[in-house]
Scaffold this active site. Structure first.
Site, PDB file in Angstrom:
ATOM      1  N   LYS A 120      -1.342   6.063 -23.707  1.00 11.50           N
ATOM      2  CA  LYS A 120      -0.853   6.345 -25.059  1.00 11.50           C
ATOM      3  C   LYS A 120       0.639   5.981 -25.106  1.00 11.50           C
ATOM      4  CE  LYS A 120      -4.686   9.016 -24.733  1.00 11.50           C
ATOM      5  NZ  LYS A 120      -5.471   9.092 -23.498  1.00 11.50           N
TER       6      LYS A 120
ATOM      7  N   TYR B  46       0.839  -1.208   0.000  1.00 11.38           N
ATOM      8  CA  TYR B  46       0.000   0.000   0.000  1.00 11.38           C
ATOM      9  C   TYR B  46       0.870   1.253   0.000  1.00 11.38           C
ATOM     10  CZ  TYR B  46      -3.867   3.121   1.122  1.00 11.38           C
ATOM     11  OH  TYR B  46      -4.800   4.119   1.075  1.00 11.38           O
TER      12      TYR B  46
ATOM     13  N   PHE C 241      -7.564  18.979 -25.195  1.00  5.58           N
ATOM     14  CA  PHE C 241      -8.279  17.729 -25.453  1.00  5.58           C
ATOM     15  C   PHE C 241      -9.626  17.813 -24.730  1.00  5.58           C
ATOM     16  CE2 PHE C 241      -9.336  13.279 -24.421  1.00  5.58           C
ATOM     17  CZ  PHE C 241      -9.563  12.865 -25.713  1.00  5.58           C
ATOM     18  N   ASP C 242     -10.610  16.995 -25.119  1.00  2.00           N
ATOM     19  CA  ASP C 242     -11.963  17.167 -24.538  1.00  2.00           C
ATOM     20  C   ASP C 242     -11.995  17.041 -23.023  1.00  2.00           C
ATOM     21  OD1 ASP C 242     -11.645  14.392 -24.660  1.00  2.00           O
ATOM     22  OD2 ASP C 242     -13.561  13.974 -25.601  1.00  2.00           O
TER      23      ASP C 242
ATOM     24  N   ASP D 246       0.772  18.702 -21.751  1.00  2.00           N
ATOM     25  CA  ASP D 246      -0.004  17.467 -21.807  1.00  2.00           C
ATOM     26  C   ASP D 246       0.790  16.558 -22.744  1.00  2.00           C
ATOM     27  OD1 ASP D 246      -1.646  15.387 -22.610  1.00  2.00           O
ATOM     28  OD2 ASP D 246      -3.473  16.585 -22.632  1.00  2.00           O
TER      29      ASP D 246
ATOM     30  N   HIS E 291     -20.688  13.648 -26.043  1.00  2.00           N
ATOM     31  CA  HIS E 291     -20.460  12.695 -27.130  1.00  2.00           C
ATOM     32  C   HIS E 291     -20.399  11.250 -26.652  1.00  2.00           C
ATOM     33  CE1 HIS E 291     -16.648  14.217 -25.572  1.00  2.00           C
ATOM     34  NE2 HIS E 291     -16.105  13.070 -25.881  1.00  2.00           N
TER      35      HIS E 291
ATOM     36  N   ALA F  23       0.753  13.315 -23.465  1.00  2.00           N
ATOM     37  CA  ALA F  23       0.194  11.990 -23.787  1.00  2.00           C
ATOM     38  C   ALA F  23       0.942  11.302 -24.939  1.00  2.00           C
ATOM     39  CB  ALA F  23      -1.285  12.122 -24.128  1.00  2.00           C
TER      40      ALA F  23
HETATM   41  N1  F0G Z   1      -4.807  14.483 -23.127  1.00  2.00           N
HETATM   42  C1  F0G Z   1      -4.837  14.030 -24.378  1.00  2.00           C
HETATM   43  C2  F0G Z   1      -4.078  14.761 -25.446  1.00  2.00           C
HETATM   44  C3  F0G Z   1      -5.554  12.883 -24.691  1.00  2.00           C
HETATM   45  O1  F0G Z   1      -5.571  12.448 -25.949  1.00  2.00           O
HETATM   46  C4  F0G Z   1      -6.253  12.211 -23.652  1.00  2.00           C
HETATM   47  C5  F0G Z   1      -7.043  11.031 -23.948  1.00  2.00           C
HETATM   48  C6  F0G Z   1      -6.186  12.718 -22.360  1.00  2.00           C
HETATM   49  C7  F0G Z   1      -5.454  13.859 -22.127  1.00  2.00           C
HETATM   50  C8  F0G Z   1      -6.914  12.074 -21.208  1.00  2.00           C
HETATM   51  O2  F0G Z   1      -6.282  10.895 -20.857  1.00  2.00           O
HETATM   52  O3  F0G Z   1      -7.963   9.092 -21.309  1.00  2.00           O
HETATM   53  O4  F0G Z   1      -6.002   8.707 -19.803  1.00  2.00           O
HETATM   54  O5  F0G Z   1      -7.870  10.153 -19.074  1.00  2.00           O
HETATM   55  N2  F0G Z   1      -7.349  10.680 -25.100  1.00  2.00           N
HETATM   56  C9  F0G Z   1      -8.067   9.503 -25.502  1.00  2.00           C
HETATM   57  C10 F0G Z   1      -8.335   9.584 -26.979  1.00  2.00           C
HETATM   58  C11 F0G Z   1      -9.260   9.170 -24.686  1.00  2.00           C
HETATM   59  O6  F0G Z   1      -9.092   8.754 -27.478  1.00  2.00           O
HETATM   60  O7  F0G Z   1      -7.755  10.432 -27.653  1.00  2.00           O
HETATM   61  P1  F0G Z   1      -7.084   9.650 -20.241  1.00  2.00           P
END
Ligand code: F0G
Length: 458
Positions: free
Chosen positions: A259, A73, A125-126, A216, A450, A218
């Site tokens: 990713k 833990y 990102f969304d 960010d 969406h 990713a």
């Molecule tokens: N930032 C970017 C640029 C992303 O593409 C994503 C996720 C996130 C943050 C959030 O990360 O999913 O681990 O919470 N993108 C996925 C996509 C969901 O389909 O592009 P997460």
């Protein structure tokens, strides 16, 4: 090697079957799901290009590392291996594990954002946008003009418009900007890279005003590979050296390990500032868990640590970026309009150009995504007005800047023949483009609609 074909740099060691639903079964699935591809069962999909997130295939080394995961833990050995890998790569001393990227966003923006604050980004990102707006702050996108034009050829269409950044700082005041963010690669803008030169420029503006700069990250490795290929003077450097320089230019990072850590779950928030990190850890304990596991199992931390290393291998990145480009070329050669050049992780079809007879308010990219599934069981994702349109009080909507369907390529998962098949399906749909009709939304949620909205064809 003297050969043109870039082969998959792996042998397949373990396989999962694909199911092949019939045309009638696909039609029934669409009706049941309210024409929302997020509502399909994965077994109803033939080739799943919904996302490259968490859908990659782990290596034998990653699976082996999972077997030695330490599930303590507090103070797990796997945490120290993970934190060490992150700090070695990013140079950032404060490492906070989270269950996925959006948890890092939630914790960061809960700590720094609020009403009246503005967060600049090339393109949020969304989930990033939603987390900023959920705090009552404004998420402001400022990618360069070429980044908003699907057809404009530019090596770094993800770059931030530094003039717009300066104008925003002058307009809202330094005190209202808790941090500046940049997304690499720019997922919502076509998976396009950001150059080192642009990162340095944004860094310089942040320094002038004493603003923290966050990334960010990713898809940092894919971004590093594009820099190697396209930025003058970078060709001889390794992706790792380039990635290190990218990270050296920022004060903090949010990261989705789903990713470019080729893991199935996980992420982190990393930064320089120990005081902000302490504040973030307090939130982490509320929602994610103790700071040495942050919502992950020890084995997940191990898979991420190994993946962060593998993702920077040149053979992998060469294959990775080429396989996406290959799909992009298939579309372009068939006259299908796509965001050009192709992104690192995905090909983005320009539904506005392909379906000019469907207005944005009737969701042309949704119509195209549904048709790709209906035609060949290929699941992509709408990145247009369903995702980013802004519903007003009077029932009308401000449309998104672009109407795209993203075909995201999972890492190390599909082979060239799968991609050839996808190319054929895209071409078949393009042939009947004039007969496609738009959709209307019949049900939707207030945030990230969406994922759950239901539609009906017009
Ligand atoms: N930032 C970017 C640029 C992303 O593409 C994503 C996720 C996130 C943050 C959030 O990360 O999913 O681990 O919470 N993108 C996925 C996509 C969901 O389909 O592009 P997460």
């Amino acid at each position: 090697m003297p050969y043109r074909t870039i082969i998959e740099p792996f042998r397949i060691h373990s396989v999962q079957g694909i199911s092949f639903p019939t045309t009638e079964e696909r039609e029934a699935a669409l009706v049941r799901a309210g024409y929302n591809l997020f509502g399909l069962h994965a077994d109803e999909v033939i080739i799943d290009l919904l996302t490259d997130s968490g859908t990659g295939s782990m290596s034998a080394e990653q699976w082996a590392a999972m077997m030695v995961g330490d599930e303590s833990y507090a103070g797990s050995r796997s945490f120290y291996r993970f934190a060490d890998a992150v700090t070695k790569l990013t140079g950032l001393p404060e490492v906070i594990p989270v269950h996925q990227g959006r948890a890092a966003e939630w914790i960061l923006f809960s700590s720094v954002a609020g009403p009246g604050k503005v967060i600049p980004n090339n393109t949020h990102f969304d989930t990033t946008r939603a987390n900023v707006e959920f705090q009552g702050a404004e998420a402001r996108d400022m990618v360069i003009a070429e980044g908003r034009d699907p057809a404009a050829d530019h090596p770094f269409k993800g770059n931030m418009d530094v003039t717009a950044l300066r104008a925003t700082i002058a307009e809202v005041g330094v005190g209202n900007i808790p941090l500046v963010m940049i997304t690499v690669t720019n997922n919502s803008g076509g998976g396009q890279p950001v150059s080192l030169a642009n990162l340095r420029e944004v860094r310089a503006v942040c320094d002038e005003h004493g603003l923290p700069f966050f990334m960010d990250a990713a898809r940092f490795a894919e971004n590093a590979w594009f820099i190697k290929l396209r930025e003058p003077g970078q060709a001889e450097r390794t992706p790792r050296q380039i990635a290190r320089e990218m990270f050296s230019l920022v004060d903090g990072v949010t990261f989705s390990a789903k990713k470019d850590a080729i893991a199935n779950i996980g992420g982190f928030l990393a930064m320089k500032d120990p005081a902000l990190a302490a504040q973030c850890r307090n939130l982490l304990i509320l929602t994610e868990g103790f700071p040495t596991y942050g919502g992950l199992a020890g084995r997940d931390l191990e898979a991420i640590a190994t993946g962060l290393d593998e993702v920077l291998e040149e053979g992998y990145l060469r294959y990775r970026i080429r396989s996406t480009e290959y799909l992009g070329e298939k579309c372009r050669d068939a006259g299908v309009p796509i965001v050009w050049p192709p992104g690192g992780h995905a090909v983005y079809i320009d539904a506005k150009a392909m379906l000019p007879h469907i207005p944005p308010a009737r969701y042309p990219a949704q119509a195209l995504a549904v048709e790709l599934y209906r035609e060949g069981g290929v699941r992509g994702v709408e990145i247009g007005s369903v995702m980013f349109g802004k519903p007003g009080d009077d029932g009308t909507e401000t449309p998104a800047a672009m109407e795209l369907v993203r075909l995201a390529v999972p890492r190390r998962t599909y082979t060239q023949s799968h991609i050839d098949y996808v190319g054929e399906v895209v071409v078949a749909v393009a042939k009947k483009a004039p007969s496609l009709r738009g959709y209307r939304i019949t049900e939707s949620a207030p945030w990230l609609r969406h994922f759950t909205a239901r539609f009906e064809p017009i």
